[in-house]
Structures are given as structure tokens and as C-alpha cells.
Design an enzyme around this catalytic site. Structure first.
Site, short mmCIF file in Angstrom:
data_model
loop_
_atom_site.label_atom_id
_atom_site.label_comp_id
_atom_site.label_asym_id
_atom_site.label_seq_id
_atom_site.Cartn_x
_atom_site.Cartn_y
_atom_site.Cartn_z
N LYS A 180 -47.28 -31.98 54.22
CA LYS A 180 -46.86 -31.38 52.95
C LYS A 180 -47.53 -30.01 52.76
O LYS A 180 -48.35 -29.59 53.58
CB LYS A 180 -47.19 -32.32 51.80
CG LYS A 180 -46.80 -33.77 52.06
CD LYS A 180 -45.31 -34.02 52.22
CE LYS A 180 -45.11 -35.42 52.75
NZ LYS A 180 -43.90 -36.10 52.49
C1 LIG Z 1 -43.97 -37.73 52.28
C2 LIG Z 1 -43.13 -38.32 51.23
C3 LIG Z 1 -43.52 -39.47 50.52
C4 LIG Z 1 -44.74 -40.25 50.86
O1 LIG Z 1 -45.92 -39.53 50.75
P1 LIG Z 1 -47.30 -40.17 51.27
O2 LIG Z 1 -48.36 -39.33 50.65
O3 LIG Z 1 -47.29 -40.08 52.76
O4 LIG Z 1 -47.34 -41.58 50.80
C5 LIG Z 1 -42.70 -39.90 49.50
N1 LIG Z 1 -41.56 -39.27 49.19
C6 LIG Z 1 -41.14 -38.17 49.85
C7 LIG Z 1 -39.88 -37.50 49.44
C8 LIG Z 1 -41.90 -37.67 50.91
O5 LIG Z 1 -41.47 -36.59 51.58
#
Ligand SMILES: *Cc1c(COP(=O)(O)O)cnc(C)c1O
Length: 377
Positions: A180
């Protein structure tokens, strides 16, 4: 040969130095660093409350639990998203209802959303996929009194008509996974302007513990433990992670600005490829470009998407499908009787989307190399 990863976290000396303090002080779990990170994060997102969690998945779970979602409730999620969006609903014992997407933005289709609402719909989860806001004005109008939880896993720092995630919906959940925009290794955050929801979520995050009436009355005593009136969880972030987050949040605007610059460069240089649809950003949206996700039009492309991805990999360029169509994954197919054609756009996005490398470790030559290889097809 060049090797260009699809995503790479951008961490350095400052993050390295930042973890020294919690390690030396011995305060490792949720403490002063988490509190400071929450404060910085909420200031950056113009929101009253922020709660750090272990991931976006637990942030979504915490928010749904805080909203009182349980058995018998339905929660509408877009079919094209990371599986965690739907899983969080199942953790609460509720039913995820899949809504199709718009192919131009890869986000929840408001018209399809309208057709999925029933008298059991408790929450709608619009996802701001890849860092681009869903069509929140339309979604909010359709939602009426139904609660909105924004899945802003990819949307830290992104905005919509000047508003951040959590300001339009009742709450928003963010991710700090290394793929992210900013990272703490693993980690997440829930934001809200609703003080009552914030109080409930704070209690649920820490095993359901709340300050006992006696402590409130006589003050802290060595023999008094908290009260536990709710089934809570341990969704707490550590101070080591928050120390990294405090450095990353200061870099967030710069990261996004840089990503936007290179996204514009890609869009310009790749515009002559008629089979490659580059991301569309509606007016008023600041895209965070967590990923640069294109759509391959196989009616015009020289070869199918998968072959294009293989060709790029042979040239050291790593690509991925944008994400998956959750209604087509084994668990949801089996347990909810979903068919691919139930959400045809999500099915097509699963099959034809392609994220090409864009991250803050890339240099001009890397972008030019990707462009050169795509133009050569
Ligand atoms: C990455 C992601 C998640 C999960 O995030 P984590 O921190 O890995 O649990 C949930 N929703 C979307 C749209 C994502 O891209």
C-alpha cells in the site's frame, strides 16, 4: 537485464532509527507511539478519531463489529476487491452480498448497488480500489439510512471533492501492508467522526476491556481490573509498527505526488496503444495510485493478456492482475452459490486487468523501459 517489481515499499534510515526508541524503552505494544500515529493520521485525513489496528482486515472487522453487524444482516461489497473485504463480513456472521463494478473505474457500480439493497442490508462497503475513490455521492444517496464503511485499504491520502475516506461514510478502514501507499509492515487504521462508534471500537479492539465504574469513581487501584462487558478482540497495533508509521505518514503526500507525476507520464506515453486502457480518474478525485491498473482490450491486443504478462516478465517487468473477482473464488462459489455471470464486469476485470509497475523506488529509466517494451508489442 532490468528487474522492475510491481511494488516495493520505500523505507530508509529514518524508519530504522525510529524503531530504536520503543526497543530501548521496552514499551513495545500499543502505547505512546500508537497514540501519536493515530493523532498524525487523523490530522492528515481531517477526521476526529483514528484507531490503529493489526491490519486493514482487522480494521474492517472492528468497524463492522462496532456497527453491530451480526447474523441475519447483509453487507454489500463490490465483487472485484481483495478477498478480505468480504471475509470481514463473514467473521461477523453476516452475509456478504456481491455488487458489480464499473469497468471504467473498477469501483462499485451505483446502479447495481441499488438492485442489491434489501430490508436486511445493514452496511454498504464501497472500496476505493487502487487508491481511487468510489462514486461516493451516488452511493450515499442510494444508501439513505444504511451505514457506509469505506474500504480505504489503498486510499491513504486519496481524496474526493476535497474529502478523505471516513468523512463521507460512517467509518473508513486503511491498510499499511507493504503493497500500500505507506507501510508499517503489517498494520491498519479505522477512522470515524462518530464518537459513539469510536468508543465502542476502542473497547472491542482491546479484548472488550473498559474502565470499570469503580475506577471511574475511586481512581486506579492496584487490585482493580477493567470490566469486560463485550466480546472483544486483540486487534492492537504495536508501538514498533507505529514508530515506523509516524515516519511514513510524513512522507505520504510526497509519495502520492510522485506517483501522480509518473501516472501522468505513463498515460501520455502509452496513449497510442489502442488496446491498453489506462486508469480513468473522474473529476474531483485525487488518486493515490496504490497501483497503476490497466485494462487489456483483447479484441484489439496482439495477444491475450496472460501472454502479454509473460512477455513482460521475460523482459524483467513484473505485472499482476489488478485483483480478483471474489464471487468466483472457491470459498464464495461453494458457500454462496455464486456464478461468474452474477457480476460480469468483475469477472472481466479479473480476466483482463493488468497492473504495471509504479512505485516510489522507480526511476525515469525504469518507466521508459516499461513503456518501450509495451510499445514494442
Ligand atoms: C490490501 C487490501 C485489504 C487488506 O489489507 P490488510 O492490511 O492486508 O489486511 C483489504 N481491502 C483491500 C481493497 C485491499 O487492497
Amino acid at each position: 537485464m532490468r528487474k522492475i517489481q510491481i511494488a516495493e515499499p520505500t523505507l530508509g534510515e529514518e524508519e530504522w532509527l525510529a524503531v530504536k526508541e520503543p526497543i530501548e524503552s521496552g514499551w513495545l505494544t500499543q502505547g505512546p507511539k500508537v497514540q501519536a500515529f493515530e493523532k498524525e493520521f487523523s490530522a492528515e485525513h481531517n477526521i476526529s478519531h483514528a484507531l490503529a489496528t493489526t491490519s486493514c482486515t482487522t480494521a474492517l472487522h472492528l468497524a463492522l463489529a462496532g456497527m453491530g453487524v451480526g447474523p441475519g444482516d447483509e453487507v454489500i461489497v463490490p465483487a472485484f476487491t481483495w478477498i478480505a473485504t468480504a471475509n470481514a463480513v463473514v467473521y461477523c456472521g453476516a452475509k456478504p452480498v456481491f455488487c458489480d463494478i464499473d469497468l471504467a473505474t473498477f469501483n462499485m457500480c451505483p446502479n447495481d448497488l441499488k438492485s442489491k439493497i434489501t430490508d436486511k442490508t445493514k452496511v454498504i462497503i464501497p472500496v476505493h480500489l487502487f487508491g481511487l475513490f468510489a462514486d461516493m455521492d451516488a452511493i450515499k444517496e442510494i444508501a439513505g439510512d444504511i451505514l457506509i464503511l469505506e474500504d480505504a485499504a489503498c486510499a491513504a491520502g486519496a481524496s474526493y471533492n476535497g474529502k478523505y475516506a471516513g468523512e463521507i461514510g460512517n467509518a473508513a478502514a486503511f491498510s499499511f501492508h507493504p503493497r500500500k501507499s505507506i507501510t508499517t509492515g503489517e498494520g491498519g487504521m479505522v477512522t470515524t467522526n462518530d464518537s459513539a462508534l469510536y468508543e465502542t471500537m476502542s473497547i472491542l479492539r482491546n479484548h472488550g476491556a473498559s474502565v470499570s465504574a469503580e475506577v471511574r469513581h475511586v481512581g486506579a487501584k492496584p487490585y482493580l481490573l477493567p470490566e469486560f462487558n463485550h466480546l472483544g478482540f486483540n486487534h492492537r497495533m504495536s508501538d514498533v509498527q507505529a514508530a515506523i508509521g509516524l515516519v511514513q505518514i510524513k512522507k505520504m503526500r510526497g509519495f502520492i505526488e510522485e506517483r501522480n507525476k509518473w501516472a501522468a507520464y505513463y498515460k501520455d506515453k502509452l496513449s497510442s496503444i489502442d488496446w491498453l486502457n489506462t486508469p480513468h480518474t473522474p473529476d474531483g478525485c485525487l488518486h493515490a495510485y496504490q497501483a497503476f491498473v490497466c485494462y487489456v482490450d483483447e479484441s484489439k491486443s496482439p495477444m491475450p493478456r496472460n501472454q502479454i504478462m509473460e512477455y513482460l516478465q521475460e523482459n524483467g517487468i513484473y505485472t499482476r492482475p489488478g485483483t480478483h473477482a471474489v464471487h468466483m473464488l472457491g470459498y464464495y462459489k461453494e458457500n454462496y452459490g455464486m456464478k461468474p455471470e452474477d457480476c460480469p464486469n468483475a469477472r472481466d476485470a479479473d480476466q483482463y486487468s493488468m497492473a504495471i509497475p509504479l512505485h516510489n523506488k522507480m526511476a525515469q529509466e525504469d518507466y521508459d523501459y516499461v513503456i518501450e517494451k509495451l510499445l514494442a508489442l
